[in-house]
Design a protein around this motif. Structure first.
Motif, PDB file in Angstrom:
ATOM      1  N   SER A  42       3.373   0.080  -1.614  1.00  0.00           N
ATOM      2  CA  SER A  42       2.478   0.591  -2.736  1.00  0.00           C
ATOM      3  C   SER A  42       1.137   1.008  -2.071  1.00  0.00           C
ATOM      4  CB  SER A  42       2.189  -0.473  -3.608  1.00  0.00           C
ATOM      5  OG  SER A  42       1.211  -0.283  -4.698  1.00  0.00           O
ATOM      6  N   THR A  43       0.805   2.353  -2.402  1.00  0.00           N
ATOM      7  CA  THR A  43      -0.413   3.031  -2.067  1.00  0.00           C
ATOM      8  C   THR A  43      -1.611   2.113  -2.543  1.00  0.00           C
ATOM      9  OG1 THR A  43      -0.314   4.743  -3.483  1.00  0.00           O
ATOM     10  CG2 THR A  43       0.701   5.144  -1.467  1.00  0.00           C
ATOM     11  N   THR A  44      -1.496   1.715  -3.737  1.00  0.00           N
ATOM     12  CA  THR A  44      -2.688   1.197  -4.788  1.00  0.00           C
ATOM     13  C   THR A  44      -2.438  -0.031  -5.121  1.00  0.00           C
ATOM     14  OG1 THR A  44      -2.662   3.356  -5.546  1.00  0.00           O
ATOM     15  CG2 THR A  44      -3.970   1.962  -6.827  1.00  0.00           C
ATOM     16  N   SER A  45      -3.525  -1.094  -5.285  1.00  0.00           N
ATOM     17  CA  SER A  45      -3.620  -2.399  -5.818  1.00  0.00           C
ATOM     18  C   SER A  45      -3.356  -2.421  -7.386  1.00  0.00           C
ATOM     19  CB  SER A  45      -4.477  -2.939  -5.272  1.00  0.00           C
ATOM     20  OG  SER A  45      -4.639  -3.377  -3.944  1.00  0.00           O
ATOM     21  N   ARG A  76      -5.613   2.653 -15.586  1.00  0.00           N
ATOM     22  CA  ARG A  76      -6.331   2.237 -14.505  1.00  0.00           C
ATOM     23  C   ARG A  76      -7.435   1.584 -14.626  1.00  0.00           C
ATOM     24  NH1 ARG A  76      -7.945   7.584 -11.890  1.00  0.00           N
ATOM     25  NH2 ARG A  76      -8.397   7.959 -13.993  1.00  0.00           N
ATOM     26  N   ILE A 100     -12.314  -0.726  -6.162  1.00  0.00           N
ATOM     27  CA  ILE A 100     -10.957  -0.587  -6.207  1.00  0.00           C
ATOM     28  C   ILE A 100     -10.649   0.471  -7.184  1.00  0.00           C
ATOM     29  CG2 ILE A 100      -8.479  -1.585  -6.014  1.00  0.00           C
ATOM     30  CD1 ILE A 100     -10.278  -1.659  -3.366  1.00  0.00           C
ATOM     31  N   GLY A 102      -7.343   0.858  -9.416  1.00  0.00           N
ATOM     32  CA  GLY A 102      -5.951   0.223  -9.276  1.00  0.00           C
ATOM     33  C   GLY A 102      -5.366   0.411 -10.682  1.00  0.00           C
ATOM     34  N   ASP A 118      -4.258   0.423  -0.318  1.00  0.00           N
ATOM     35  CA  ASP A 118      -5.646   0.920  -0.534  1.00  0.00           C
ATOM     36  C   ASP A 118      -6.545  -0.194   0.193  1.00  0.00           C
ATOM     37  OD1 ASP A 118      -4.781  -0.845  -2.273  1.00  0.00           O
ATOM     38  OD2 ASP A 118      -6.060  -0.033  -4.012  1.00  0.00           O
TER      39      ASP A 118
END
Length: 138
Positions: A42-45, A76, A100, A102, A118
């Motif tokens: 996953s690129t994002t939390s 988001r 962050i 996310g 991230d």
């Protein structure tokens, strides 16, 4: 000085305890401490809407999210992630990753938080075949 956390995974999925904090003010250390899935894919939390509601985190708008399960529009959130570790085992304040951006984890996701690249790209992550994990940060 670098901090670290060591733990064991169950052979299927690496999970870690994290603290989710509101984005501001920085002096506010009220947090939801939950078990999070460590996901290098996953690129994002992400966090659940329950955590966002609990901490008064307001969504900043929906965006497309492509995952292994679906293609969807998700909310988001801006939040902070705190990791607590110490090089010598002495209790310490969390190391906080700020700002962050996310996504909202969908209902039915098994965990309250997901830690993506991230955050992981700012750490050294290691895992071995005996189930030991370590995360160095700071």
């Amino acid at each position: 000085m670098s901090q670290f956390i060591e733990w064991k995974h169950d052979g299927r999925q690496p999970l870690i305890r994290v603290s989710i904090l509101a984005p501001a003010p920085h002096s506010d250390l009220r947090a939801e401490t939950v078990e999070a899935l460590v996901d290098t894919g996953s690129t994002t939390s992400g966090i659940t809407s329950r955590i966002a509601d609990s901490l008064g985190i307001v969504g900043i708008g929906k965006r497309p999210l492509v995952s292994a399960r679906s293609d969807d529009q998700v909310e988001r959130y801006v939040f902070r992630v705190g990791l607590t570790g110490s090089p010598d085992g002495i209790p310490s304040f969390p190391f906080v990753f700020d700002g962050i951006i996310g996504f909202e984890l969908r209902p039915g996701f098994r965990f309250e938080a997901l830690i993506g690249m991230d955050i992981l790209s700012q750490c050294d992550l290691s895992m071995d075949r005996r189930g030991r994990c370590a995360l160095r940060f700071g």
